[in-house]
Motif scaffolding. Sequence first.
Motif, short mmCIF file in Angstrom:
data_model
loop_
_atom_site.label_atom_id
_atom_site.label_comp_id
_atom_site.label_asym_id
_atom_site.label_seq_id
_atom_site.Cartn_x
_atom_site.Cartn_y
_atom_site.Cartn_z
N LEU B 176 0.90 -1.31 0.12
CA LEU B 176 0.11 0.17 0.00
C LEU B 176 0.84 1.22 -0.05
N ASP B 177 1.97 1.26 0.61
CA ASP B 177 2.87 2.54 0.38
C ASP B 177 3.13 2.66 -0.89
N ASP B 178 3.60 1.52 -1.79
CA ASP B 178 3.79 1.78 -2.94
C ASP B 178 2.85 2.68 -3.88
N VAL B 179 1.58 2.24 -3.42
CA VAL B 179 0.18 2.59 -4.14
C VAL B 179 0.46 4.10 -3.85
N ALA B 180 0.51 4.48 -2.49
CA ALA B 180 0.39 5.83 -2.12
C ALA B 180 1.36 6.66 -2.60
N GLU B 181 2.72 6.41 -2.71
CA GLU B 181 3.71 7.01 -3.37
C GLU B 181 3.47 7.31 -4.93
N PHE B 182 3.19 5.99 -5.40
CA PHE B 182 2.99 6.42 -6.97
C PHE B 182 1.80 7.19 -7.20
N PHE B 183 0.79 7.14 -6.69
CA PHE B 183 -0.14 8.13 -6.73
C PHE B 183 0.04 9.37 -6.57
N ARG B 184 0.73 9.87 -5.51
CA ARG B 184 1.11 11.18 -5.16
C ARG B 184 2.06 11.62 -6.20
N THR B 185 2.92 10.80 -6.73
CA THR B 185 3.94 11.23 -7.53
C THR B 185 3.54 11.39 -9.09
N PHE B 186 2.73 10.37 -9.46
CA PHE B 186 2.36 10.59 -11.15
C PHE B 186 0.88 10.90 -11.48
N TYR B 187 0.09 10.36 -10.41
CA TYR B 187 -1.64 10.66 -10.74
C TYR B 187 -1.82 12.11 -10.26
N VAL B 188 -1.05 12.95 -10.72
CA VAL B 188 -1.47 14.46 -10.61
C VAL B 188 -1.87 15.18 -11.75
N PRO B 189 -2.46 16.48 -11.66
CA PRO B 189 -3.27 16.97 -12.66
C PRO B 189 -1.92 17.58 -13.87
N ASN B 190 -0.77 17.83 -13.35
CA ASN B 190 0.13 18.46 -14.27
C ASN B 190 0.89 17.20 -15.13
N ASN B 191 0.46 15.96 -14.75
CA ASN B 191 1.07 14.82 -15.40
C ASN B 191 -0.06 14.01 -16.29
N ALA B 192 -1.25 14.82 -16.53
CA ALA B 192 -2.03 14.17 -17.30
C ALA B 192 -2.69 15.11 -18.27
N VAL B 193 -3.26 14.68 -19.26
CA VAL B 193 -4.17 15.04 -20.46
C VAL B 193 -5.53 14.55 -20.25
N LEU B 194 -6.51 15.44 -20.46
CA LEU B 194 -7.89 14.92 -20.32
C LEU B 194 -8.56 15.66 -21.95
N THR B 195 -9.27 14.44 -22.43
CA THR B 195 -9.88 14.85 -23.68
C THR B 195 -11.12 14.22 -24.00
N VAL B 196 -12.25 15.22 -24.09
CA VAL B 196 -13.51 15.19 -24.58
C VAL B 196 -14.07 15.06 -26.04
N VAL B 197 -14.53 14.00 -26.56
CA VAL B 197 -14.98 14.49 -27.83
C VAL B 197 -16.31 13.73 -27.98
N GLY B 198 -17.22 14.46 -28.88
CA GLY B 198 -18.58 14.05 -28.92
C GLY B 198 -19.51 15.34 -28.95
N ASP B 199 -20.94 14.85 -28.78
CA ASP B 199 -21.92 15.76 -28.65
C ASP B 199 -21.83 16.59 -27.34
#
Lengths: 483, 423
Positions: B176-199
Amino acid sequence: MRTAPGGGELSWGIRGAPAGTAGPGPGVRDPSTPPGPGPGRPFQFPEIVSAPLPNGLRVAVAPMGRFPLVTVAVVLLDGGEGEVEGGEAGLAVLAGRALEGGSTRRSGQELARALEGLGASLALHTGWDAVTVSATALAPRLPAMLALLAEVVMEPAFPEPEVERLRNQQRAALRQRRMEPGTLADDMACRVIYAPGTPYHRPLIGTASSLEGADSARVRAFAGRRYGPRRTVVVVAGDVGPEEAIRQVEGAFGTWENRGGDAAGGGIPVARGTGGGRIWLVHRPEAVQSEIRIGQMGAPRNHPRHLDLEVFNTVLGGIFTSRLMLNLREKQGFTYGARSRFSFRRKAGPFLVSTAVTTDVTAPAVREALGEIRGLWQEGPTPGEVGQARDFLTGVFPLRLETTAQLAARVSELFVYDLPDDFFRTYRDRLAEVSPRGVQEAAGAVLNPEEMAVVVVGSAPEVRGPLEDLGWGPVEVLEPPDA
Amino acid sequence: MVNVPVERHRLANGLRVNLSVDRSVPLVGVNLWYAVGSRNEGPGRTGFAHLFEHMMFQGSAHVPKNRHFELIESVGGSLNASTWFDRTNYYETLPAQHLDLALWLESDRMGWMLEAMTEEKLRNQQQVVLNERQQRYENQPYGDWDERMLAMLFPPGHPYHHPVIGSREDIAAATLDDVAEFFRTFYVPNNAVLTVVGDLEPDRALASVEKYFGVLSPGGPIPPFPGNPDLSPTLGRTVRDEVEARVPLPRVYVGFRAPSLKDPAFHVGEVTALILGTGRASRLYRSLVWERKVAKDVSVHLLPLELGASVLLCWITGYPGTSPTDLETALLGELEGLAMVSAEELARAVALAESHFLRELQPVGERADLLSMFDQIFQDPARLNSELDRIRSVSERQVEAFARRYLGPDNRAILAYRPREGS
């Protein structure tokens, strides 16, 4: 086992982040419950325009114009099911695939170069119910593509070297099916579910012995009997107007004459085998997992309770939050996936539950899967489950119509299964009428868990004892056929 | 020919947002690319990025376990995620009126995932992933090909040396420590692209994105890749691995280091792959399957990768009794033939590329995925619209030069499977 920062029940907030990684946590969650929907958008199934040509060939056009693409599907209305059992098994597939071997005017290679020069890859698919010859290209290339597809279907040459090459491929594919655990389990399940000598008992691609004598003469005779305009539908889906498309199809296929070529197959009825109520064990050396199939003969595609059965299946094993997935995967961790499926065909195809589990949990997984089948079959789904399944099937319908190829496939179904013209337009209304009681009744009429067969492909010495200890039924060893 | 509109935004927390309107279907595709994949896994942690992807479906502070799937499926949506060397993507396609639901769910796990993590959920998903590893690799004929091929193409310590699925030991060892560290390091808004396509209504959609994602805090800088991503463009020699195994038919895989996705020569690689192995009129099919009948089937793929090199991969399957040596000789002979490429086969490759690309663009979810990719790799989602121009600009001479540089004996990793006697 290390404990998490903050300790306690291993549930901690983001705010205790160690220095050097994330900054302060997010603000307040608003809303803290899922937001509801905005205004709904109507969905209409594309208008299908259909017309017969003078030679009996039917044309169906479904427009779709977001991208300049068009798919043509030439549907020959008989597949593997109509073969004469025994000697002809696998011939429908062989004939369908041998269409790549060229026409009386051009070699297969010349045809391939011409089609692919248009950006169109020829797809040859033979199912139990139909052979589909299809291709997709940019819309302006429709006339050229149609002319080539017509040549492939109307004037096949089936030269001996090509038939021999494709027969060898098909035999090699049998060997692959025999050694891949999933396909082996599928094939073994059908073998015990259906009686020998009836459709679906053996693999669609045939058997080592049935392919033995499948030469050019037999393929030519088979195709001559089966392929003809009266048993053919040409579906055009994409960026083209209906009148234009019909005119072009007529230009390409209008000269096809009826010379036989309309012998509908399918004379042999399906029949249950004697494999029910037993566990069939197929040994696979060095297996680290067991491929499990549980099932029996299901229902034909035009069954009056088709939608009730779809809903039953959705609740049992058709979606991620189905009973099988939630139990075998999310609760027990036995498997990467567990699902169920009715193979609705012209005749009653199999209903099968499928999963692959680590060897040492094989017997518990069979027990849990049987328990889920029996529970849903006996007690029926809850109103909540039926509502969710209905909403899923309603909502997902347009998602499966996003490409010209998907649209062409759906339109083809109308013809292959003799469905009413308004079938797709009324789909949602009919779905809305499905009730928990109706689902239970339909499943009760078609299925019976005590008559199902269990097939396990895995390490027999390890799983046999635990399977016998289940006490569900006798465990018998089944040898796969030669391949 | 391709004219996909795209509106770009960037939230204060660094989240990149792309909106693309298409009113021809009553659907929206929502797609999130996180710039993290197996390349970010350190020693002893192989397979973790993928295991983490599974944990993202185990609920978040305001979403109990299984509820995410339930909410999307009960409105008729489809959803999934996948982990690759360079990225992890999460996506759903659903009826357009439920856009906010998808945005809310994605933002809940981007912001509040850890609160919902428990030892029990981790143990459960480790079992699921270990079963996935068995089902897709260990229990399949040829199932270890990618592990063997990557080990030859990328040196130990390179981020692509190990396959995405990782080792059994490492998957089982995750905490679980690995999960926490990975989340805090990589699952951050500045490391992501959000795309929405459609109606969608762009203003309304943007307001929803702002509402649900805008409150998330940015993370810190993304740490450098573990190990050493430096790589020479080619292998410098031929490396081989020969396996006798329980496989139905002999099969030979040949892998080549090829230009990175970021390299302009990547498109030459794409055209080369089409000429070699896509369609019945391709070189390998025509020669090996059709004329010489040595192979039952052929496949050629260019696996797009960012760091140093992509992989051009060919594999051919023989008939019972064919010797792997004959397969290999036949395949390598065809590669020599690429010293001369004709205008006709180049035109065929371009025509196939055009129709394949347009077909791929049709589903809103696929379009969203491509826009996310072009944003993440090139910071330019609209590059999607000129992609075919780059394919069309490739010349015969460039393909010939590509073959000389990348497909020769100094850049081949050969993996041969021979069926074991009696199997």
